[in-house]
Scaffold this motif. Sequence first.
Motif, PDB file in Angstrom:
ATOM      1  N   HIS A  45     -18.658  11.297  10.272  1.00 54.96           N
ATOM      2  CA  HIS A  45     -18.944  11.653  11.910  1.00 54.96           C
ATOM      3  C   HIS A  45     -18.395  13.305  12.268  1.00 54.96           C
ATOM      4  CE1 HIS A  45     -18.336   7.764  13.256  1.00 54.96           C
ATOM      5  NE2 HIS A  45     -19.915   8.202  13.189  1.00 54.96           N
ATOM      6  N   ARG A  46     -19.353  13.571  12.692  1.00 54.88           N
ATOM      7  CA  ARG A  46     -18.996  15.591  12.676  1.00 54.88           C
ATOM      8  C   ARG A  46     -18.860  15.493  14.804  1.00 54.88           C
ATOM      9  NH1 ARG A  46     -21.741  18.837   9.395  1.00 54.88           N
ATOM     10  NH2 ARG A  46     -22.952  17.898   8.118  1.00 54.88           N
ATOM     11  N   GLY A  47     -18.399  17.059  15.060  1.00 57.98           N
ATOM     12  CA  GLY A  47     -17.961  17.215  16.347  1.00 57.98           C
ATOM     13  C   GLY A  47     -16.543  18.477  16.129  1.00 57.98           C
ATOM     14  N   SER A  48     -16.085  18.230  17.316  1.00 62.92           N
ATOM     15  CA  SER A  48     -14.596  19.417  17.734  1.00 62.92           C
ATOM     16  C   SER A  48     -13.518  18.929  17.465  1.00 62.92           C
ATOM     17  CB  SER A  48     -15.271  20.382  19.274  1.00 62.92           C
ATOM     18  OG  SER A  48     -14.978  19.766  19.627  1.00 62.92           O
ATOM     19  N   GLY A  49     -13.498  17.484  17.696  1.00 67.39           N
ATOM     20  CA  GLY A  49     -11.993  17.209  18.162  1.00 67.39           C
ATOM     21  C   GLY A  49     -11.576  17.221  19.945  1.00 67.39           C
ATOM     22  N   LEU A  50     -12.166  18.136  20.269  1.00 72.03           N
ATOM     23  CA  LEU A  50     -12.041  17.865  21.895  1.00 72.03           C
ATOM     24  C   LEU A  50     -12.481  16.244  22.497  1.00 72.03           C
ATOM     25  CD1 LEU A  50     -12.931  21.966  21.665  1.00 72.03           C
ATOM     26  CD2 LEU A  50     -10.509  20.507  21.936  1.00 72.03           C
ATOM     27  N   GLY A  51     -13.391  15.760  22.811  1.00 75.42           N
ATOM     28  CA  GLY A  51     -13.749  14.993  23.144  1.00 75.42           C
ATOM     29  C   GLY A  51     -12.572  13.940  24.166  1.00 75.42           C
ATOM     30  N   LEU A  52     -11.529  13.488  23.418  1.00 77.53           N
ATOM     31  CA  LEU A  52     -10.648  12.346  23.860  1.00 77.53           C
ATOM     32  C   LEU A  52      -9.771  13.411  24.056  1.00 77.53           C
ATOM     33  CD1 LEU A  52     -10.335   9.783  21.072  1.00 77.53           C
ATOM     34  CD2 LEU A  52     -11.735   9.595  23.735  1.00 77.53           C
ATOM     35  N   ALA A  53      -8.883  15.074  23.730  1.00 79.06           N
ATOM     36  CA  ALA A  53      -8.522  15.605  24.379  1.00 79.06           C
ATOM     37  C   ALA A  53      -9.176  16.109  26.339  1.00 79.06           C
ATOM     38  CB  ALA A  53      -8.296  17.000  23.673  1.00 79.06           C
ATOM     39  N   ILE A  54     -10.037  15.923  26.121  1.00 83.47           N
ATOM     40  CA  ILE A  54     -10.511  16.145  26.921  1.00 83.47           C
ATOM     41  C   ILE A  54     -10.781  15.369  28.110  1.00 83.47           C
ATOM     42  CG2 ILE A  54     -12.956  16.751  28.616  1.00 83.47           C
ATOM     43  CD1 ILE A  54     -13.741  18.580  26.151  1.00 83.47           C
ATOM     44  N   ALA A  55     -11.666  14.195  28.050  1.00 84.89           N
ATOM     45  CA  ALA A  55     -11.036  12.369  28.692  1.00 84.89           C
ATOM     46  C   ALA A  55      -9.753  12.448  29.014  1.00 84.89           C
ATOM     47  CB  ALA A  55     -11.972  11.792  27.548  1.00 84.89           C
ATOM     48  N   ARG A  56      -8.789  12.416  28.320  1.00 84.03           N
ATOM     49  CA  ARG A  56      -7.460  12.668  29.004  1.00 84.03           C
ATOM     50  C   ARG A  56      -6.918  13.415  29.479  1.00 84.03           C
ATOM     51  NH1 ARG A  56      -2.000  10.705  24.551  1.00 84.03           N
ATOM     52  NH2 ARG A  56      -2.249   9.223  24.956  1.00 84.03           N
ATOM     53  N   GLY A  57      -7.192  14.327  29.799  1.00 85.15           N
ATOM     54  CA  GLY A  57      -6.744  15.411  30.569  1.00 85.15           C
ATOM     55  C   GLY A  57      -7.774  15.347  32.244  1.00 85.15           C
ATOM     56  N   PHE A  58      -9.051  14.533  32.083  1.00 86.81           N
ATOM     57  CA  PHE A  58      -9.252  14.172  32.946  1.00 86.81           C
ATOM     58  C   PHE A  58      -9.226  13.067  33.758  1.00 86.81           C
ATOM     59  CE2 PHE A  58     -12.523  10.884  35.219  1.00 86.81           C
ATOM     60  CZ  PHE A  58     -12.990  12.272  36.262  1.00 86.81           C
ATOM     61  N   VAL A  59      -8.372  11.726  32.795  1.00 89.25           N
ATOM     62  CA  VAL A  59      -7.941  10.877  33.713  1.00 89.25           C
ATOM     63  C   VAL A  59      -6.655  11.042  34.368  1.00 89.25           C
ATOM     64  CG1 VAL A  59      -6.721   8.466  32.234  1.00 89.25           C
ATOM     65  CG2 VAL A  59      -9.167   9.156  31.966  1.00 89.25           C
ATOM     66  N   GLU A  60      -5.703  12.084  33.594  1.00 92.25           N
ATOM     67  CA  GLU A  60      -4.111  12.771  33.877  1.00 92.25           C
ATOM     68  C   GLU A  60      -3.898  13.175  34.980  1.00 92.25           C
ATOM     69  OE1 GLU A  60      -1.898  13.911  30.328  1.00 92.25           O
ATOM     70  OE2 GLU A  60      -1.836  11.513  29.837  1.00 92.25           O
ATOM     71  N   ALA A  61      -5.508  14.087  35.301  1.00 91.12           N
ATOM     72  CA  ALA A  61      -5.973  14.625  36.295  1.00 91.12           C
ATOM     73  C   ALA A  61      -5.945  14.397  38.066  1.00 91.12           C
ATOM     74  CB  ALA A  61      -6.935  16.446  36.550  1.00 91.12           C
ATOM     75  N   ASN A  62      -6.591  12.601  37.337  1.00 95.73           N
ATOM     76  CA  ASN A  62      -6.891  12.036  38.722  1.00 95.73           C
ATOM     77  C   ASN A  62      -5.649  10.536  38.521  1.00 95.73           C
ATOM     78  OD1 ASN A  62      -9.881  12.440  39.659  1.00 95.73           O
ATOM     79  ND2 ASN A  62     -10.229  12.821  37.534  1.00 95.73           N
ATOM     80  N   GLY A  63      -4.815  11.514  38.208  1.00 89.22           N
ATOM     81  CA  GLY A  63      -3.900  10.679  38.664  1.00 89.22           C
ATOM     82  C   GLY A  63      -3.389   9.000  37.552  1.00 89.22           C
TER      83      GLY A  63
END
Length: 95
Positions: A45-63
């Motif tokens: 698998h390839r990727g930047s390793g940012l997807g889950l970090a961004i997802a967690r930030g979005f979820v936490e920003a919405n409480g």
Amino acid sequence: MIVRAWALHNRILIRIVDRGPGIPPAQRERVFEPFYRSGTDRTGHRGSGLGLAIARGFVEANGGKVWVESLPGQGTSFVLEFPLEHVRQPEPTAA
């Protein structure tokens, strides 16, 4: 992949389940770190390793909260929890 959602008291839970190789216990919290990539050599698998970090930030920003549950060799669940707020109906306007 299976996605399920249900309301429970004053929150909504969303569970995303796969039947992949699972995530070892030592890596379960690390998968949310920016740029962390687990098992890329083994799986290709390839990727930047940012997807889950961004997802967690979005979820936490919405409480909300997000966490991972996994059994190596049996699959992984990502669970998202958001608070439910009472939605007020708009007041009728005079015409």
